[in-house]
Design a protein around this motif. Structure first.
Motif, PDB file in Angstrom:
ATOM      1  N   ASN A  85      69.943 -25.579  29.702  1.00  0.00           N
ATOM      2  CA  ASN A  85      69.413 -24.216  29.584  1.00  0.00           C
ATOM      3  C   ASN A  85      69.242 -23.549  30.940  1.00  0.00           C
ATOM      4  O   ASN A  85      69.516 -22.344  31.093  1.00  0.00           O
ATOM      5  N   VAL A  86      68.792 -24.320  31.924  1.00  0.00           N
ATOM      6  CA  VAL A  86      68.647 -23.752  33.268  1.00  0.00           C
ATOM      7  C   VAL A  86      70.021 -23.421  33.849  1.00  0.00           C
ATOM      8  O   VAL A  86      70.193 -22.387  34.503  1.00  0.00           O
ATOM      9  N   ARG A  87      71.013 -24.258  33.586  1.00  0.00           N
ATOM     10  CA  ARG A  87      72.366 -24.004  34.089  1.00  0.00           C
ATOM     11  C   ARG A  87      72.915 -22.684  33.534  1.00  0.00           C
ATOM     12  O   ARG A  87      73.615 -21.947  34.235  1.00  0.00           O
ATOM     13  N   ARG A  88      72.585 -22.374  32.290  1.00  0.00           N
ATOM     14  CA  ARG A  88      73.096 -21.154  31.661  1.00  0.00           C
ATOM     15  C   ARG A  88      72.553 -19.891  32.326  1.00  0.00           C
ATOM     16  O   ARG A  88      73.228 -18.863  32.354  1.00  0.00           O
ATOM     17  N   ILE A  89      71.324 -19.976  32.821  1.00  0.00           N
ATOM     18  CA  ILE A  89      70.708 -18.782  33.424  1.00  0.00           C
ATOM     19  C   ILE A  89      70.649 -18.858  34.948  1.00  0.00           C
ATOM     20  O   ILE A  89      70.014 -18.012  35.574  1.00  0.00           O
ATOM     21  N   ARG A  90      71.323 -19.859  35.520  1.00  0.00           N
ATOM     22  CA  ARG A  90      71.230 -20.061  36.973  1.00  0.00           C
ATOM     23  C   ARG A  90      71.692 -18.832  37.758  1.00  0.00           C
ATOM     24  O   ARG A  90      71.106 -18.497  38.804  1.00  0.00           O
ATOM     25  N   LYS A  91      72.691 -18.134  37.290  1.00  0.00           N
ATOM     26  CA  LYS A  91      73.212 -16.986  38.036  1.00  0.00           C
ATOM     27  C   LYS A  91      72.219 -15.834  38.111  1.00  0.00           C
ATOM     28  O   LYS A  91      72.372 -14.927  38.936  1.00  0.00           O
ATOM     29  N   TYR A  92      71.193 -15.868  37.259  1.00  0.00           N
ATOM     30  CA  TYR A  92      70.176 -14.817  37.297  1.00  0.00           C
ATOM     31  C   TYR A  92      68.953 -15.214  38.127  1.00  0.00           C
ATOM     32  O   TYR A  92      68.014 -14.430  38.261  1.00  0.00           O
ATOM     33  N   ASP A  99      67.078 -16.991  41.693  1.00  0.00           N
ATOM     34  CA  ASP A  99      67.263 -17.341  43.092  1.00  0.00           C
ATOM     35  C   ASP A  99      67.005 -18.836  43.252  1.00  0.00           C
ATOM     36  O   ASP A  99      66.626 -19.542  42.316  1.00  0.00           O
ATOM     37  N   GLU A 100      67.200 -19.326  44.464  1.00  0.00           N
ATOM     38  CA  GLU A 100      67.091 -20.769  44.713  1.00  0.00           C
ATOM     39  C   GLU A 100      65.675 -21.283  44.477  1.00  0.00           C
ATOM     40  O   GLU A 100      65.476 -22.358  43.902  1.00  0.00           O
ATOM     41  N   LYS A 101      64.688 -20.513  44.894  1.00  0.00           N
ATOM     42  CA  LYS A 101      63.301 -20.943  44.753  1.00  0.00           C
ATOM     43  C   LYS A 101      62.906 -21.041  43.281  1.00  0.00           C
ATOM     44  O   LYS A 101      62.251 -22.012  42.866  1.00  0.00           O
ATOM     45  N   SER A 102      63.289 -20.049  42.495  1.00  0.00           N
ATOM     46  CA  SER A 102      62.963 -20.073  41.070  1.00  0.00           C
ATOM     47  C   SER A 102      63.667 -21.226  40.360  1.00  0.00           C
ATOM     48  O   SER A 102      63.080 -21.893  39.486  1.00  0.00           O
ATOM     49  N   SER A 103      64.914 -21.496  40.736  1.00  0.00           N
ATOM     50  CA  SER A 103      65.657 -22.613  40.153  1.00  0.00           C
ATOM     51  C   SER A 103      64.974 -23.934  40.459  1.00  0.00           C
ATOM     52  O   SER A 103      64.848 -24.806  39.597  1.00  0.00           O
ATOM     53  N   HIS A 104      64.526 -24.060  41.712  1.00  0.00           N
ATOM     54  CA  HIS A 104      63.842 -25.289  42.117  1.00  0.00           C
ATOM     55  C   HIS A 104      62.564 -25.496  41.299  1.00  0.00           C
ATOM     56  O   HIS A 104      62.264 -26.612  40.855  1.00  0.00           O
ATOM     57  N   THR A 105      61.823 -24.419  41.084  1.00  0.00           N
ATOM     58  CA  THR A 105      60.574 -24.517  40.322  1.00  0.00           C
ATOM     59  C   THR A 105      60.834 -24.943  38.885  1.00  0.00           C
ATOM     60  O   THR A 105      60.140 -25.821  38.340  1.00  0.00           O
ATOM     61  N   LEU A 106      61.837 -24.329  38.253  1.00  0.00           N
ATOM     62  CA  LEU A 106      62.166 -24.679  36.876  1.00  0.00           C
ATOM     63  C   LEU A 106      62.654 -26.116  36.758  1.00  0.00           C
ATOM     64  O   LEU A 106      62.226 -26.865  35.872  1.00  0.00           O
ATOM     65  N   ILE A 107      63.557 -26.507  37.652  1.00  0.00           N
ATOM     66  CA  ILE A 107      64.118 -27.853  37.602  1.00  0.00           C
ATOM     67  C   ILE A 107      63.026 -28.902  37.806  1.00  0.00           C
ATOM     68  O   ILE A 107      62.972 -29.925  37.126  1.00  0.00           O
ATOM     69  N   ALA A 146      70.706 -32.063  38.639  1.00  0.00           N
ATOM     70  CA  ALA A 146      69.637 -31.094  38.864  1.00  0.00           C
ATOM     71  C   ALA A 146      69.698 -30.526  40.277  1.00  0.00           C
ATOM     72  O   ALA A 146      69.525 -29.321  40.489  1.00  0.00           O
ATOM     73  N   ALA A 147      69.956 -31.382  41.256  1.00  0.00           N
ATOM     74  CA  ALA A 147      70.037 -30.926  42.644  1.00  0.00           C
ATOM     75  C   ALA A 147      71.218 -29.972  42.850  1.00  0.00           C
ATOM     76  O   ALA A 147      71.100 -28.968  43.566  1.00  0.00           O
ATOM     77  N   ARG A 148      72.328 -30.259  42.204  1.00  0.00           N
ATOM     78  CA  ARG A 148      73.514 -29.396  42.343  1.00  0.00           C
ATOM     79  C   ARG A 148      73.280 -28.019  41.717  1.00  0.00           C
ATOM     80  O   ARG A 148      73.766 -27.003  42.224  1.00  0.00           O
ATOM     81  N   ILE A 149      72.539 -27.989  40.610  1.00  0.00           N
ATOM     82  CA  ILE A 149      72.254 -26.704  39.978  1.00  0.00           C
ATOM     83  C   ILE A 149      71.375 -25.844  40.873  1.00  0.00           C
ATOM     84  O   ILE A 149      71.561 -24.615  40.974  1.00  0.00           O
ATOM     85  N   ILE A 150      70.420 -26.455  41.543  1.00  0.00           N
ATOM     86  CA  ILE A 150      69.520 -25.694  42.420  1.00  0.00           C
ATOM     87  C   ILE A 150      70.310 -24.973  43.503  1.00  0.00           C
ATOM     88  O   ILE A 150      70.089 -23.786  43.765  1.00  0.00           O
ATOM     89  N   PHE A 151      71.246 -25.690  44.129  1.00  0.00           N
ATOM     90  CA  PHE A 151      72.029 -25.095  45.214  1.00  0.00           C
ATOM     91  C   PHE A 151      73.330 -24.477  44.713  1.00  0.00           C
ATOM     92  O   PHE A 151      74.104 -23.951  45.522  1.00  0.00           O
TER      93      PHE A 151
END
Length: 243
Positions: free
Chosen positions: A71-78, A80-88, A121-126
């Motif tokens: 689910n996080v991968r689907r919305i990753r393009k929307y 930023d890096e900090k928000s992705s890190h928090t969710l992951i 998970a790490a690859r999705i963040i970056f």
């Protein structure tokens, strides 16, 4: 004052394959209900199986975390890096770390499943490709690999036990080396004594707290073992495991 629901009660037998093969036709009665024998059971969010290899726990952890990771991968393009890190960290890494100390000494294939999940998970963040080398990425995130995350949790529990903040039943299993009549170089270095009667069973015995705690604790450098401040100890320990 615990009330049991007869219809929802199960029981599990734990042992080696050879031991379990000797058991046949066992039954248990609770009240007016026959309690069913199961091969795996869930306790406070952790799955255990009859062989204690924790395969089902690793599989269910990966299944639950992969759902959120997708689910996080689907919305990753929307994001930023900090928000992705928090969710992951909240949805995936938290599940990998939950009760992970019980995985100490588990089969390598079970840890590999969790490590692959952490790598994804790490690859999705970056937002980097799947084939990208992962070690520098984990270091940039200050994430310990799964094996070292397990050791980290195990040693943190041991630190609390040594300093009188852990459960009584664990405090009774550890003992630090005391200074003798002579001032030896090995004295006063926070060395933990090994179990007086070592467990000979290699499959499960080495994973017992009384055997694993001295092994991990004594492997730490002197300055880490003798740190008494919990916050500083965590920093020193993580730095030690990252090297």
């Amino acid at each position: 004052m615990l009330f049991l629901n007869d219809d929802k009660t199960e029981f599990i037998l734990i042992g080696t394959r050879q031991q379990l093969a000797k058991v046949d036709g066992i039954s248990l009665c609770l009240g007016d209900s026959n309690v069913s024998l199961v091969k795996s059971a869930k306790n406070i969010g952790t799955w255990i199986d009859s062989n204690l290899n924790l395969t089902i726990n690793a599989n269910n952890t990966c299944k639950a975390a992969s759902y959120h990771l997708t689910n996080v991968r689907r919305i990753r393009k929307y994001l930023d890096e900090k928000s992705s890190h928090t969710l992951i960290h909240a949805l995936v890494i938290g599940r990998i770390d939950y009760c992970n100390s019980i995985l100490y000494g588990s089969l390598a294939r079970e840890l590999t499943k969790l490590q692959r999940l952490q790598n994804s998970a790490a690859r999705i963040i970056f937002n980097i490709p799947k084939m990208c080398y992962i070690t520098p990425v984990l270091r940039e995130l200050h994430w310990l690999p799964v094996l070292f995350r397990i050791q980290f949790k195990f040693i943190i529990i041991t630190f609390k036990v040594i300093n009188g903040h852990g459960p009584i039943y664990l405090q009774e299993l550890v003992k630090l080396q005391q200074n003798g009549a002579y001032n030896l170089r090995s004295s006063n270095k926070g060395v933990m004594l090994q179990a007086p009667n070592p467990i000979t069973k290699k499959t499960l015995g080495d994973r017992a707290y009384m055997c694993a705690a001295p092994k991990l604790w004594n492997s730490l450098p002197y300055h880490v073992r003798n740190e008494i401040d919990f916050g500083k100890f965590k920093i020193l320990l993580k730095t030690c495991l990252l090297i």
